[in-house]
Each structure stands twice: as structure tokens, then as C-alpha cells.
Enzyme design. Structure first.
Site, PDB file in Angstrom:
ATOM      1  N   THR A   1       0.857  -1.170   0.000  1.00 41.04           N
ATOM      2  CA  THR A   1       0.000   0.000   0.000  1.00 41.04           C
ATOM      3  C   THR A   1       0.897   1.225   0.000  1.00 41.04           C
ATOM      4  O   THR A   1       1.827   1.296   0.794  1.00 41.04           O
ATOM      5  CB  THR A   1      -0.992  -0.036   1.178  1.00 41.04           C
ATOM      6  OG1 THR A   1      -1.577   1.234   1.314  1.00 41.04           O
ATOM      7  CG2 THR A   1      -0.360  -0.437   2.485  1.00 41.04           C
TER       8      THR A   1
ATOM      9  N   TRP B   1     -13.090  20.766  12.747  1.00 36.89           N
ATOM     10  CA  TRP B   1     -12.821  20.009  11.533  1.00 36.89           C
ATOM     11  C   TRP B   1     -13.885  20.233  10.467  1.00 36.89           C
ATOM     12  O   TRP B   1     -15.077  20.230  10.747  1.00 36.89           O
ATOM     13  CB  TRP B   1     -12.754  18.507  11.860  1.00 36.89           C
ATOM     14  CG  TRP B   1     -11.432  18.109  12.437  1.00 36.89           C
ATOM     15  CD1 TRP B   1     -10.275  18.827  12.389  1.00 36.89           C
ATOM     16  CD2 TRP B   1     -11.139  16.906  13.147  1.00 36.89           C
ATOM     17  NE1 TRP B   1      -9.270  18.144  13.007  1.00 36.89           N
ATOM     18  CE2 TRP B   1      -9.768  16.967  13.487  1.00 36.89           C
ATOM     19  CE3 TRP B   1     -11.878  15.793  13.515  1.00 36.89           C
ATOM     20  CZ2 TRP B   1      -9.127  15.939  14.181  1.00 36.89           C
ATOM     21  CZ3 TRP B   1     -11.246  14.771  14.201  1.00 36.89           C
ATOM     22  CH2 TRP B   1      -9.891  14.848  14.536  1.00 36.89           C
TER      23      TRP B   1
ATOM     24  N   GLU C   1      -5.060  -2.960   4.355  1.00 40.99           N
ATOM     25  CA  GLU C   1      -4.733  -3.605   5.633  1.00 40.99           C
ATOM     26  C   GLU C   1      -5.913  -4.333   6.262  1.00 40.99           C
ATOM     27  O   GLU C   1      -5.751  -5.053   7.240  1.00 40.99           O
ATOM     28  CB  GLU C   1      -4.233  -2.554   6.638  1.00 40.99           C
ATOM     29  CG  GLU C   1      -2.858  -1.991   6.339  1.00 40.99           C
ATOM     30  CD  GLU C   1      -2.909  -0.751   5.454  1.00 40.99           C
ATOM     31  OE1 GLU C   1      -3.876  -0.618   4.680  1.00 40.99           O
ATOM     32  OE2 GLU C   1      -1.988   0.073   5.532  1.00 40.99           O
TER      33      GLU C   1
ATOM     34  N   LYS D   1      -8.603  21.776   9.288  1.00 44.17           N
ATOM     35  CA  LYS D   1      -8.939  22.290  10.614  1.00 44.17           C
ATOM     36  C   LYS D   1      -9.060  23.805  10.518  1.00 44.17           C
ATOM     37  O   LYS D   1      -8.089  24.482  10.234  1.00 44.17           O
ATOM     38  CB  LYS D   1      -7.873  21.875  11.624  1.00 44.17           C
ATOM     39  CG  LYS D   1      -8.499  21.436  12.906  1.00 44.17           C
ATOM     40  CD  LYS D   1      -7.570  20.670  13.806  1.00 44.17           C
ATOM     41  CE  LYS D   1      -8.421  20.019  14.886  1.00 44.17           C
ATOM     42  NZ  LYS D   1      -7.641  19.343  15.871  1.00 44.17           N
TER      43      LYS D   1
HETATM   44  P1  AMP Z   1      -6.477   1.465   0.026  1.00 43.84           P
HETATM   45  O1  AMP Z   1      -5.710   0.735   1.046  1.00 43.84           O
HETATM   46  O2  AMP Z   1      -5.651   1.993  -1.095  1.00 43.84           O
HETATM   47  O3  AMP Z   1      -7.649   0.690  -0.465  1.00 43.84           O
HETATM   48  O4  AMP Z   1      -7.079   2.766   0.709  1.00 43.84           O
HETATM   49  C1  AMP Z   1      -7.873   2.687   1.850  1.00 43.84           C
HETATM   50  C2  AMP Z   1      -8.457   4.025   2.185  1.00 43.84           C
HETATM   51  O5  AMP Z   1      -9.414   4.422   1.198  1.00 43.84           O
HETATM   52  C3  AMP Z   1      -9.233   4.032   3.468  1.00 43.84           C
HETATM   53  O6  AMP Z   1      -8.390   4.124   4.598  1.00 43.84           O
HETATM   54  C4  AMP Z   1     -10.115   5.251   3.295  1.00 43.84           C
HETATM   55  O7  AMP Z   1      -9.423   6.445   3.557  1.00 43.84           O
HETATM   56  C5  AMP Z   1     -10.428   5.206   1.819  1.00 43.84           C
HETATM   57  N1  AMP Z   1     -11.735   4.578   1.614  1.00 43.84           N
HETATM   58  C6  AMP Z   1     -12.013   3.302   1.302  1.00 43.84           C
HETATM   59  N2  AMP Z   1     -13.342   3.123   1.164  1.00 43.84           N
HETATM   60  C7  AMP Z   1     -13.930   4.311   1.414  1.00 43.84           C
HETATM   61  C8  AMP Z   1     -15.286   4.795   1.443  1.00 43.84           C
HETATM   62  N3  AMP Z   1     -16.325   4.028   1.153  1.00 43.84           N
HETATM   63  N4  AMP Z   1     -15.468   6.093   1.760  1.00 43.84           N
HETATM   64  C9  AMP Z   1     -14.443   6.918   2.048  1.00 43.84           C
HETATM   65  N5  AMP Z   1     -13.158   6.528   2.021  1.00 43.84           N
HETATM   66  C10 AMP Z   1     -12.901   5.253   1.715  1.00 43.84           C
END
Ligand code: AMP
Length: 534
Positions: free
Chosen positions: A172, A431, A317, A426
Site C-alpha cells: 500500500t 474540523w 490492511e 482544521k
Molecule cells: P487502500 O488501502 O488503497 O484501499 O485505501 C484505503 C483508504 O481508502 C481508506 O483508509 C479510506 O481512507 C479510503 N476509503 C475506502 N473506502 C472508502 C469509502 N467508502 N469512503 C471513504 N473513504 C474510503
């Protein structure tokens, strides 16, 4: 007292054995990289995956060795996947959209031994392979792969190892520092697939035809390469063509009932349908995740195409799926307009997991739907550390993993992401959720993509600005967008400026690349506010 039940370790090879034996004639359809549609079955793919195992063993691949892939969603990719995990080797998916230097770092860190790659990746590989000394062999997933497979026996032994054995590796691209490797296990992926099959999660069945848009190199493709064969769902793999027209064609010709992907994919599909007047005659429901789902996607898919949108949240993760916005009985009883705010939330937790919301000092925060805090998660499908730095635990004293997301939790268990911790704005100590403002702004009929960023402000520390990429051929003024937002968000959340940009850049997994946007904004200053002494 010990239970008197049979020992049946949860290893992933059993899933493909099951699919071949009990759903053997169910189809797996691929838009091949060469162009034509290729039709296969679970039984046929199982045979070929066994041949892959034979070839890997002949090359000297042993349990625990990392076998890399770099390719789009295809039948051959799936065969390599199962052929690798079946013999206890570790399938490492490389994302071809990353920067070459990141791929070099990742392949070296993982010490990949052999690489199966789509032919389209050849130019990229010519650049990076000289810097990846551990990769001893590359097999292109075309005629070369077929020749390598040809005539091999299909009787390699699978399984026979512990369910805690590693199965997959996915890096990641962290916000700071180098990419980090998430090391999935047989048991964790098996459990994750079962968890996602529940009606209140992805709700897949033997009657479904699933179009797997989420790339296999991104976050385990939401585990669909395990969950679909578990229930014998027909699987449709789109190859490299993820544009609206190609996806629409596949949906219609293959009778797709279910699909999953990031919001930008649905935005592209909807733009294509609007332009061509196309219909969705078989699609029933989609899961949108990876980034927050804008209201306009939910409304248009429902009102114009009769498709139900369910939002899912997770991260590499977390295997990845962890929360889903399926309705609770209370929400299901509401009229659609009142259900919508819940559909816009990231949803409720799947069984086997636990969540908590904490402040910066680690104190638990109330589940009142208002208080923002760091989202922490725990369970057998959640990473405990990263590959190569196992001694650095990634969890707190209670075993919770810090997601890096800031969210709220309401009394009914609905979680809502307000931001990535790094994107939080912020302003005056409070926020502002960039995600909320973006998702409302993108509902403006002239907007193609929107992003909200925080900019340093002399009085309020930070103020939000809105960046808009307009639909092709459109023109718009700043006030038009501010008027559109007026009344839909708190007054102090109103962006201080609106900038029209040619392009809102997307990162390697189809999400808005805020890091790059920030760099592009270097030197930008907020409009002069005469009320402020600078
Ligand atoms: P990744 O590991 O590249 O899949 O990224 C994960 C991150 O994507 C999460 O920690 C969130 O910040 C964002 N994410 C995943 N699903 C959503 C969702 N439905 N709404 C908002 N953010 C999301």
C-alpha cells in the site's frame, strides 16, 4: 473438553477445489488483453491452475517464495493466483500504475522470484527489471504463457499446510515513507471471503454474474476471486479496458447482476450511458468503495437505471471489506429520501471485527454520530504489522489497528468517514470534512470531478478551497458553485475559493491524488480578504 469435529484447515486451495467440483461448469469470461472474449469454466481454470503449480515447482518455487504478477483482471491472472497459493507460495500483486521507482522498491523489498506479466507491461518492465535482481524469470501472459503451460500435468498437490500460512502480499503506497507490504494469510482471506458473502455485505450467490472491476492488484480485489468461486457465481473479468463503453458492453452481453468498483468508474460509466442513451438491463446492485460515494451516483443509478448502490469501506490492511452501508431494519423502514443519509455513510461493521473511535490521546469517543475521531479496527482479517518489519507492531495495547481515517460512529453503528487524517481541514479549531463538500459539489451538473483542499489561512489556520474539473465543453463561474453548495453545508464549511482546473489527477488506484494536487497548488494564495490584517 475438545470438540469432536473434523479438522479442516481453512486454506484457499479448498475454495478452488470446491468451485471446480461443485460449480465446475460455471463460466469465467474474460475480455482478453489480445481483444477477443475468452470463455472458460471453474473446472477448466482449476486444471490450468494446477498446471501453473507444476510449472512453478519445476522452476524451484518453494512454499513461502514470492511469485509476482503484474496484470489486469483476467482468467490467466486468476490461474496464476490459485496455482501459486495452492502450493503455499505467496502471490504478490504489483500495481502497474505505480511510479517505476516504487515498483522497483516493492519488488526488491518482497524479493520476488518470478513475474507473470501482461504483455502491455513490457515497456515498463524493460525499464525496471534491470534494477530487480531477485526476479529470475518473467513469463508474459500471452502465447509465451500458453507455451509454458502446454502439456504439463494437472495433478500438482495443493494444500497440506497450516491455515496461518501466508498467501498474498499487497503493498500500500503510504502517505509518508516507502510503500508497506500487507501479508495476507490463507485463514484471513478465507474468513474475509466468507464474511463478505453475507447478505448484509456483498450478498453474492450462485445466481449472480459478477463483473470484477476492482483490479486484482488493488487491495485483494475485495476478495472476489475467493468469494465468487465459493458460491459458484459467474465471473466476468474486464481485462485492461475499464472505460464506460467497454464495461457497459460486458454488463449487457454477459448479463451482469452485480459489480464493485471505486466511484470514478461509476462516474465514467454514467457519463457514457448519458451520452449514448444506454440502459442497464441486468445489473441489480453495485458496491461502491475505495473512496466516498457521491450522492449523485446513488441517485442516478437508482432513479435512471434501477440499480441499488451499497457503499463499502475498507483498506488494503483490512483485507479490505470491513463496513457496509446495507440498511438496518430501522433504516429499511424509512422512505428513500431518509435512507439516503445512511447510504452516504460507510456503513456498519461485518461480524468478526470490532471498531473504536479515539482522540489523539487514545481515549474512546462517544458514538453520537457527531464526534470526529481516529478510527481503529481489530479482527482476524486486519493486519497486525507489515512485511519485513514484523517486530514493529501496527496495533495499540488493545490490539486495534489505526486506520488513519477520521470518522464518526452513530448510535446505530453507522460509521462515516470524514477524511483521511492527513486530509483533514482544521479551521478555527474545528474540523471540516473535505469528503462531504466534494461529494455535494460533484452533484453540480457541470462538474466531472471535485476536490477540496485545506489552504493555510492567517486567522483560521486553514480554510477549504474547491477545485473543479468541468465536464467537457462546459464553462462555469465560481459563484455558480458557491450558490449550489449554499444551504447544503454549514456556512463556515463554504470554500473560500473555487478554482477550475483542466484535470483533477487520479492516483494509481483510481482515487483523487490530493498529494499531487497540493504540489500543483504550490504558490497559491487565498483571495485577499480586506477584513484581515496579514
Ligand atoms: P487502500 O488501502 O488503497 O484501499 O485505501 C484505503 C483508504 O481508502 C481508506 O483508509 C479510506 O481512507 C479510503 N476509503 C475506502 N473506502 C472508502 C469509502 N467508502 N469512503 C471513504 N473513504 C474510503
Amino acid at each position: 473438553m475438545q470438540a469432536l469435529m473434523q479438522d479442516w484447515s481453512l486454506t484457499l486451495d479448498k475454495i478452488f477445489d470446491h468451485a471446480a467440483r461443485w460449480h465446475g461448469d460455471r463460466e469465467v469470461v474474460t475480455r482478453s488483453v489480445e481483444g477477443p472474449i475468452v470463455r472458460a469454466t471453474y473446472a477448466g481454470l482449476h486444471r490450468r491452475a494446477k498446471q501453473v503449480s507444476d510449472g512453478l515447482k519445476e522452476m524451484g518455487i518453494r512454499p513461502g517464495d514470492r511469485v509476482a504478477t503484474m496484470g489486469w483482471n483476467s482468467d490467466r491472472h486468476l490461474e496464476v493466483w490459485y496455482g501459486t497459493v495452492g502450493i503455499g507460495a505467496v502471490l504478490h500483486t504489483l500495481n502497474p500504475r505505480l511510479f517505476p521507482e516504487q515498483i522497483v522498491y516493492i519488488a526488491n523489498h518482497a524479493e520476488d522470484t518470478v513475474l507473470f506479466a501482461d504483455p502491455a507491461c513490457a515497456p515498463l518492465l524493460a525499464e525496471i527489471l534491470p534494477q530487480c535482481p531477485t526476479i529470475k524469470r518473467v513469463i508474459f501472459l500471452d502465447a509465451e504463457y500458453e507455451a509454458w503451460l502446454e502439456g504439463r500435468p494437472a495433478d500438482a498437490a495443493w494444500g497440506g499446510f497450516e491455515e496461518s500460512t501466508a498467501a498474498g502480499l499487497c503493498y500500500t503506497s503510504g502517505t509518508t515513507g516507502n510503500p508497506k507490504g500487507v501479508l495476507y494469510g490463507h485463514r484471513s482471506n478465507y474468513l474475509h471471503a466468507m464474511m463478505t458473502l453475507q447478505p448484509d455485505a456483498l450478498n453474492l450467490s450462485a445466481r449472480d454474474t459478477v463483473l470484477l472491476i476492482v483490479p486484482m492488484y488493488h487491495a485483494n480485489a475485495w476478495g472476489v476471486m475467493y468469494s465468487a468461486p465459493m458460491v459458484g457465481a459467474k465471473l466476468v473479468l474486464p481485462g485492461q479496458k475499464l472505460d464506460g463503453a467497454s464495461l457497459h458492453e460486458l454488463m449487457e452481453t454477459e448479463g451482469v447482476t452485480y459489480s464493485a468498483g471505486v466511484p470514478t468508474i461509476w462516474q465514467m460509466l454514467l457519463a457514457h450511458l448519458k451520452e449514448t442513451g444506454g440502459k442497464l438491463t441486468s445489473l441489480q446492485r453495485v458496491t461502491v468503495g475505495g473512496a466516498a460515494c457521491p450522492e449523485s451516483i446513488i441517485r442516478t443509478l437508482r432513479d435512471d437505471y434501477g440499480v441499488d448502490v451499497i457503499q463499502g469501506w475498507g483498506m488494503t490492511e483490512t483485507s479490505p471489506l470491513a463496513t457496509v452501508s446495507t440498511p438496518s431494519p430501522k433504516v429499511a423502514a424509512l422512505p428513500f429520501e431518509q435512507q439516503l443519509p445512511y447510504k452516504l455513510k460507510q456503513g456498519r461493521l461485518i461480524c468478526n471485527l470490532d471498531l473504536k473511535l479515539v482522540d489523539d490521546a487514545g481515549n474512546r469517543l462517544p458514538h453520537d454520530g457527531k464526534t470526529f475521531g481516529r478510527l481503529m479496527i481489530k479482527g482476524p482479517t486486519i493486519a497486525s504489522g507489515y512485511y519485513g518489519s514484523e517486530h514493529n507492531s501496527a496495533v495499540d495495547d488493545e490490539g486495534f489497528f489505526d486506520t488513519g481515517d477520521v470518522s464518526t460512529l452513530d448510535a446505530d453503528g453507522y460509521m462515516q468517514i470524514t477524511d483521511r487524517a492527513k486530509d483533514v481541514i482544521k479551521s478555527g479549531g474545528e474540523w471540516i470534512s473535505s469528503i462531504d463538500v466534494e461529494n455535494i459539489a460533484v452533484g453540480h451538473p457541470k462538474a466531472a470531478l471535485c476536490a477540496v483542499l485545506g489552504v493555510v489561512h492567517p486567522k483560521w489556520d486553514e480554510r477549504p478551497i474547491l477545485l473543479v474539473q468541468l465536464e467537457p465543453g462546459q464553462t462555469a463561474g465560481k459563484q455558480e458553485f458557491l450558490d449550489f453548495l449554499d444551504g447544503k453545508i454549514a456556512r463556515w464549511w463554504m470554500p473560500d475559493d473555487v478554482l477550475f482546473v483542466d484535470e483533477i489527477p487520479l492516483g494509481p488506484t483510481g482515487k483523487i491524488d490530493k498529494k499531487l494536487l497540493r504540489t500543483r497548488l504550490t504558490g497559491y494564495e487565498l483571495p485577499f480578504d480586506p477584513g484581515l490584517k496579514r
